[in-house]
Write a protein that holds these residues in place. Structure first.
Motif, PDB file in Angstrom:
ATOM      1  N   ILE A  47       9.477   3.681   6.142  1.00  0.00           N
ATOM      2  CA  ILE A  47       8.519   4.644   5.596  1.00  0.00           C
ATOM      3  C   ILE A  47       8.726   5.946   6.353  1.00  0.00           C
ATOM      4  CG2 ILE A  47       6.080   5.151   5.257  1.00  0.00           C
ATOM      5  CD1 ILE A  47       5.630   2.102   5.232  1.00  0.00           C
ATOM      6  N   LYS A  48       9.253   6.942   5.669  1.00  0.00           N
ATOM      7  CA  LYS A  48       9.687   8.166   6.335  1.00  0.00           C
ATOM      8  C   LYS A  48       8.552   9.098   6.743  1.00  0.00           C
ATOM      9  CE  LYS A  48      14.093   8.437   3.931  1.00  0.00           C
ATOM     10  NZ  LYS A  48      14.935   9.251   3.069  1.00  0.00           N
ATOM     11  N   TYR A  49       7.581   9.258   5.880  1.00  0.00           N
ATOM     12  CA  TYR A  49       6.610  10.329   6.061  1.00  0.00           C
ATOM     13  C   TYR A  49       5.250   9.805   6.526  1.00  0.00           C
ATOM     14  CZ  TYR A  49      10.186  12.605   3.323  1.00  0.00           C
ATOM     15  OH  TYR A  49      11.382  13.079   2.886  1.00  0.00           O
ATOM     16  N   ARG A  50       4.604  10.589   7.376  1.00  0.00           N
ATOM     17  CA  ARG A  50       3.266  10.224   7.856  1.00  0.00           C
ATOM     18  C   ARG A  50       2.249  10.270   6.725  1.00  0.00           C
ATOM     19  NH1 ARG A  50       1.786  13.526  13.035  1.00  0.00           N
ATOM     20  NH2 ARG A  50      -0.106  12.339  12.680  1.00  0.00           N
ATOM     21  N   SER A  51       2.484  11.137   5.758  1.00  0.00           N
ATOM     22  CA  SER A  51       1.550  11.224   4.633  1.00  0.00           C
ATOM     23  C   SER A  51       1.576   9.940   3.799  1.00  0.00           C
ATOM     24  CB  SER A  51       1.876  12.432   3.755  1.00  0.00           C
ATOM     25  OG  SER A  51       3.170  12.310   3.216  1.00  0.00           O
ATOM     26  N   THR A  52       2.745   9.344   3.661  1.00  0.00           N
ATOM     27  CA  THR A  52       2.850   8.081   2.938  1.00  0.00           C
ATOM     28  C   THR A  52       2.107   6.981   3.688  1.00  0.00           C
ATOM     29  OG1 THR A  52       5.031   8.760   2.143  1.00  0.00           O
ATOM     30  CG2 THR A  52       4.471   6.436   1.924  1.00  0.00           C
ATOM     31  N   LEU A  53       2.266   6.953   5.006  1.00  0.00           N
ATOM     32  CA  LEU A  53       1.552   5.977   5.825  1.00  0.00           C
ATOM     33  C   LEU A  53       0.045   6.212   5.724  1.00  0.00           C
ATOM     34  CD1 LEU A  53       1.593   3.672   7.863  1.00  0.00           C
ATOM     35  CD2 LEU A  53       1.817   5.398   9.659  1.00  0.00           C
ATOM     36  N   SER A  54      -0.360   7.452   5.709  1.00  0.00           N
ATOM     37  CA  SER A  54      -1.777   7.785   5.582  1.00  0.00           C
ATOM     38  C   SER A  54      -2.335   7.284   4.253  1.00  0.00           C
ATOM     39  CB  SER A  54      -1.958   9.294   5.697  1.00  0.00           C
ATOM     40  OG  SER A  54      -3.262   9.661   5.411  1.00  0.00           O
ATOM     41  N   LYS A  55      -1.578   7.446   3.169  1.00  0.00           N
ATOM     42  CA  LYS A  55      -2.024   6.967   1.860  1.00  0.00           C
ATOM     43  C   LYS A  55      -2.132   5.445   1.840  1.00  0.00           C
ATOM     44  CE  LYS A  55      -0.024  10.828  -0.634  1.00  0.00           C
ATOM     45  NZ  LYS A  55       1.060  11.265  -1.530  1.00  0.00           N
ATOM     46  N   LEU A  56      -1.175   4.758   2.480  1.00  0.00           N
ATOM     47  CA  LEU A  56      -1.236   3.296   2.558  1.00  0.00           C
ATOM     48  C   LEU A  56      -2.479   2.835   3.315  1.00  0.00           C
ATOM     49  CD1 LEU A  56       2.454   2.267   3.304  1.00  0.00           C
ATOM     50  CD2 LEU A  56       1.111   1.710   1.283  1.00  0.00           C
ATOM     51  N   LYS A  57      -2.768   3.512   4.427  1.00  0.00           N
ATOM     52  CA  LYS A  57      -3.942   3.149   5.214  1.00  0.00           C
ATOM     53  C   LYS A  57      -5.231   3.417   4.433  1.00  0.00           C
ATOM     54  CE  LYS A  57      -2.040   3.460   9.824  1.00  0.00           C
ATOM     55  NZ  LYS A  57      -2.268   3.948  11.182  1.00  0.00           N
ATOM     56  N   LYS A  58      -5.253   4.507   3.677  1.00  0.00           N
ATOM     57  CA  LYS A  58      -6.435   4.823   2.868  1.00  0.00           C
ATOM     58  C   LYS A  58      -6.655   3.745   1.811  1.00  0.00           C
ATOM     59  CE  LYS A  58      -8.394   8.360  -0.099  1.00  0.00           C
ATOM     60  NZ  LYS A  58      -8.156   9.626  -0.769  1.00  0.00           N
ATOM     61  N   ARG A  59      -5.576   3.309   1.157  1.00  0.00           N
ATOM     62  CA  ARG A  59      -5.688   2.235   0.166  1.00  0.00           C
ATOM     63  C   ARG A  59      -6.147   0.933   0.830  1.00  0.00           C
ATOM     64  NH1 ARG A  59       0.019   3.038  -2.086  1.00  0.00           N
ATOM     65  NH2 ARG A  59      -0.148   5.183  -2.749  1.00  0.00           N
ATOM     66  N   GLY A  60      -5.708   0.702   2.068  1.00  0.00           N
ATOM     67  CA  GLY A  60      -6.117  -0.498   2.788  1.00  0.00           C
ATOM     68  C   GLY A  60      -7.602  -0.497   3.112  1.00  0.00           C
ATOM     69  N   ARG A  61      -8.133   0.656   3.455  1.00  0.00           N
ATOM     70  CA  ARG A  61      -9.559   0.759   3.751  1.00  0.00           C
ATOM     71  C   ARG A  61     -10.404   0.608   2.487  1.00  0.00           C
ATOM     72  NH1 ARG A  61      -8.283   5.626   6.013  1.00  0.00           N
ATOM     73  NH2 ARG A  61      -7.062   5.239   7.861  1.00  0.00           N
ATOM     74  N   GLU A  62      -9.880   1.096   1.379  1.00  0.00           N
ATOM     75  CA  GLU A  62     -10.614   1.019   0.111  1.00  0.00           C
ATOM     76  C   GLU A  62     -10.403  -0.308  -0.608  1.00  0.00           C
ATOM     77  OE1 GLU A  62      -9.218   4.365  -2.054  1.00  0.00           O
ATOM     78  OE2 GLU A  62     -10.328   5.807  -0.855  1.00  0.00           O
ATOM     79  N   ARG A  63      -9.552  -1.154  -0.047  1.00  0.00           N
ATOM     80  CA  ARG A  63      -9.240  -2.476  -0.598  1.00  0.00           C
ATOM     81  C   ARG A  63      -8.577  -2.398  -1.965  1.00  0.00           C
ATOM     82  NH1 ARG A  63     -11.293  -6.387   2.658  1.00  0.00           N
ATOM     83  NH2 ARG A  63     -12.948  -5.743   4.057  1.00  0.00           N
ATOM     84  N   GLU A  64      -7.667  -1.474  -2.148  1.00  0.00           N
ATOM     85  CA  GLU A  64      -6.896  -1.365  -3.388  1.00  0.00           C
ATOM     86  C   GLU A  64      -5.422  -1.515  -3.069  1.00  0.00           C
ATOM     87  OE1 GLU A  64      -7.611   2.227  -5.476  1.00  0.00           O
ATOM     88  OE2 GLU A  64      -9.763   2.074  -5.302  1.00  0.00           O
ATOM     89  N   PHE A  65      -4.960  -2.726  -2.863  1.00  0.00           N
ATOM     90  CA  PHE A  65      -3.553  -2.933  -2.556  1.00  0.00           C
ATOM     91  C   PHE A  65      -2.783  -3.279  -3.811  1.00  0.00           C
ATOM     92  CE2 PHE A  65      -3.942  -3.870   2.154  1.00  0.00           C
ATOM     93  CZ  PHE A  65      -3.115  -2.833   2.502  1.00  0.00           C
ATOM     94  N   ASN A  66      -1.718  -2.522  -4.065  1.00  0.00           N
ATOM     95  CA  ASN A  66      -0.779  -2.848  -5.112  1.00  0.00           C
ATOM     96  C   ASN A  66       0.511  -3.269  -4.410  1.00  0.00           C
ATOM     97  OD1 ASN A  66       0.846  -3.087  -7.313  1.00  0.00           O
ATOM     98  ND2 ASN A  66       0.676  -0.953  -7.967  1.00  0.00           N
ATOM     99  N   LEU A  67       0.866  -4.539  -4.495  1.00  0.00           N
ATOM    100  CA  LEU A  67       2.019  -5.064  -3.768  1.00  0.00           C
ATOM    101  C   LEU A  67       3.350  -4.710  -4.418  1.00  0.00           C
ATOM    102  CD1 LEU A  67       0.660  -8.600  -2.842  1.00  0.00           C
ATOM    103  CD2 LEU A  67       0.614  -6.515  -1.472  1.00  0.00           C
ATOM    104  N   ASN A  68       3.328  -4.072  -5.576  1.00  0.00           N
ATOM    105  CA  ASN A  68       4.568  -3.758  -6.276  1.00  0.00           C
ATOM    106  C   ASN A  68       5.059  -2.333  -6.047  1.00  0.00           C
ATOM    107  OD1 ASN A  68       4.834  -6.306  -7.409  1.00  0.00           O
ATOM    108  ND2 ASN A  68       3.461  -5.789  -9.086  1.00  0.00           N
ATOM    109  N   THR A  69       4.468  -1.606  -5.117  1.00  0.00           N
ATOM    110  CA  THR A  69       4.962  -0.265  -4.831  1.00  0.00           C
ATOM    111  C   THR A  69       6.154  -0.350  -3.891  1.00  0.00           C
ATOM    112  OG1 THR A  69       3.494   0.039  -2.943  1.00  0.00           O
ATOM    113  CG2 THR A  69       2.662   0.760  -5.090  1.00  0.00           C
ATOM    114  N   LYS A  70       6.932   0.700  -3.853  1.00  0.00           N
ATOM    115  CA  LYS A  70       8.141   0.731  -3.021  1.00  0.00           C
ATOM    116  C   LYS A  70       7.806   0.573  -1.552  1.00  0.00           C
ATOM    117  CE  LYS A  70      10.418   4.633  -2.620  1.00  0.00           C
ATOM    118  NZ  LYS A  70      11.292   5.791  -2.850  1.00  0.00           N
ATOM    119  N   GLU A  71       6.763   1.229  -1.091  1.00  0.00           N
ATOM    120  CA  GLU A  71       6.377   1.164   0.310  1.00  0.00           C
ATOM    121  C   GLU A  71       5.877  -0.224   0.689  1.00  0.00           C
ATOM    122  OE1 GLU A  71       5.184   3.598  -1.717  1.00  0.00           O
ATOM    123  OE2 GLU A  71       6.521   5.181  -1.034  1.00  0.00           O
ATOM    124  N   MET A  72       5.094  -0.851  -0.174  1.00  0.00           N
ATOM    125  CA  MET A  72       4.587  -2.191   0.126  1.00  0.00           C
ATOM    126  C   MET A  72       5.712  -3.210   0.123  1.00  0.00           C
ATOM    127  SD  MET A  72       1.537  -2.007   0.996  1.00  0.00           S
ATOM    128  CE  MET A  72       1.138  -3.722   1.066  1.00  0.00           C
TER     129      MET A  72
END
Length: 76
Positions: A47-72
Motif C-alpha cells: 500500500i503506497k500512499y498514506r491516504s489509502t491507508l487512512s481510507k482503509l482505517k476509516k472503513r474499518g472504524r465504520e465497519r464497512e469492509f469490502n474484501l474484494n478491493t485491491k488493497e484488501m
C-alpha cells in the motif's frame, strides 16, 4: 459430505465434484490488523500512499469492509 448417488461404482478412483475449498476470514481480526497498521508496515505490504491507508482505517472504524478491493487483497 457430498451426496454421490447410488451409482458410485469405484468411489476410490473417482473425483468428487467439489474440489474448490472455500476460505472464510475472521473479520474482527482483520479489522484489528488494519486499525493497528502503520504506514511503514503498509508500504511493505504494497500500500503506497498514506491516504489509502487512512481510507482503509476509516472503513474499518465504520465497519464497512469490502474484501474484494485491491488493497484488501494485498492485506489478505
Amino acid at each position: 459430505m457430498v451426496y454421490i448417488g447410488k451409482e458410485a461404482n469405484n468411489i476410490d478412483e473417482q473425483e468428487l465434484e467439489s474440489n474448490h475449498v472455500e476460505m472464510y476470514h475472521d473479520i474482527e481480526k482483520l479489522r484489528e490488523f488494519v486499525l493497528e497498521l502503520t504506514p511503514a508496515e503498509a508500504r511493505k505490504i504494497g500500500i503506497k500512499y498514506r491516504s489509502t491507508l487512512s481510507k482503509l482505517k476509516k472503513r474499518g472504524r465504520e465497519r464497512e469492509f469490502n474484501l474484494n478491493t485491491k488493497e484488501m487483497r494485498k492485506i489478505l
